[in-house]
Design an enzyme around this catalytic site. Structure first.
Site, mmCIF file in Angstrom:
data_model
loop_
_atom_site.group_PDB
_atom_site.id
_atom_site.type_symbol
_atom_site.label_atom_id
_atom_site.label_comp_id
_atom_site.label_asym_id
_atom_site.label_seq_id
_atom_site.Cartn_x
_atom_site.Cartn_y
_atom_site.Cartn_z
ATOM 1 N N LEU A 249 45.263 37.317 43.902
ATOM 2 C CA LEU A 249 43.810 37.404 44.058
ATOM 3 C C LEU A 249 43.350 36.978 45.446
ATOM 4 O O LEU A 249 43.943 36.099 46.076
ATOM 5 C CB LEU A 249 43.122 36.528 43.009
ATOM 6 C CG LEU A 249 43.443 36.853 41.544
ATOM 7 C CD1 LEU A 249 42.774 35.832 40.628
ATOM 8 C CD2 LEU A 249 43.003 38.262 41.192
ATOM 9 N N SER A 250 42.281 37.585 45.899
ATOM 10 C CA SER A 250 41.683 37.198 47.174
ATOM 11 C C SER A 250 41.051 35.820 47.035
ATOM 12 O O SER A 250 40.668 35.402 45.929
ATOM 13 C CB SER A 250 40.616 38.215 47.584
ATOM 14 O OG SER A 250 39.522 38.160 46.683
#
Length: 251
Positions: free
Chosen positions: A60-61
């Site tokens: 995930l960012s």
């Protein structure tokens, strides 16, 4: 550039315009302290606000991680379950927010469990427990949990996860299929909606990377067909019985 400086720049970008996705000071501090580069191959790219791929999963960012933990609202001393350990980074953030011995993570893919354990150990979070499990079943041996983070999309959270919540616990999950929204819920199904998100669907045994069968549509079609047959009633059921009598009479 030093990783600590890169982390500060990353968090500053999340807390200031135009993003402004991070307001919780505890989460901001956790993200400043957790060495994200230990969970990814490229040290500089690790602190860019974008997603990465690793062993068939999506890392995930930072902005998505911030949204998850803002919604989760972990307090010091909370017992936490991460469903979808991935590379281990979100478990590290949880460990920064509570005692790392209170953090548990599961993943259905064995290679990811091994990678998460390795990454967490190298980053200094040896006490985080990572186990290979079907996430829909949770981790009942260590329940109840004050906070559960489900990093996979579902229409409704698995019953087992709700049952493993503490009385005043909170479960955060992406709700929906094509269009998703981050949602938190309690054991009493009191829900609160947050931002729109995009996550892969929750996998069950047989669908993880490397499994023999991964055709989710085929599995769901079989389940729906069985349920439709079992739910038939009235004239539909009468016609089924009539067909059976005709067939038996013709033999």
């Amino acid at each position: 550039m030093e990783p600590a400086v890169l982390r500060d720049d990353m968090v500053d970008g999340l807390t200031s315009p135009p993003k402004e996705v991070l307001e919780d000071e505890a989460v901001a501090l956790a993200m400043r302290d957790a060495p994200r580069h230990e969970f990814l191959d490229d040290e500089r790219a690790a602190y860019a606000d974008r997603e990465h791929d690793a062993l068939g999963t999506r890392v995930l960012s930072p902005s998505t991680v911030a949204r998850l933990f803002e919604a989760l609202s972990i307090e010091d001393g909370d017992s936490v379950l991460i469903v979808g350990a991935g590379v281990g980074y979100t478990a590290a953030i949880a460990a920064e927010l509570t005692d790392e011995t209170n953090v548990h993570a599961v993943d259905i893919a064995r290679p990811l469990v091994a990678l998460a354990r390795e990454n967490l150990g190298r980053a200094g979070y040896d006490a985080v427990l990572v186990d290979r499990r079907d996430g829909a079943n949770g981790l009942p041996e260590y329940a109840p949990f004050d906070r559960i983070l489900l990093e996979a999309a579902v229409v409704d959270p698995p019953r087992a996860l709700l049952e493993q919540l503490a009385e005043d616990g909170r479960l955060v999950f992406p709700r929906g299929t094509q269009r998703q929204r981050l949602v938190s819920t309690t054991p009493e199904d009191e829900r609160q909606g947050f931002d729109a998100v995009s996550f892969a669907p929750l996998l069950v045994e047989g669908e993880q990377s490397g499994a023999v069968e991964r055709n989710r549509t085929e599995r769901e079609d079989r389940e729906r067909a069985r349920k439709r047959l079992e739910s038939r009633s009235g004239w539909e059921q009468e016609w089924i019985e009539w067909d059976r009598r005709v067939e038996s009479g013709s033999n």
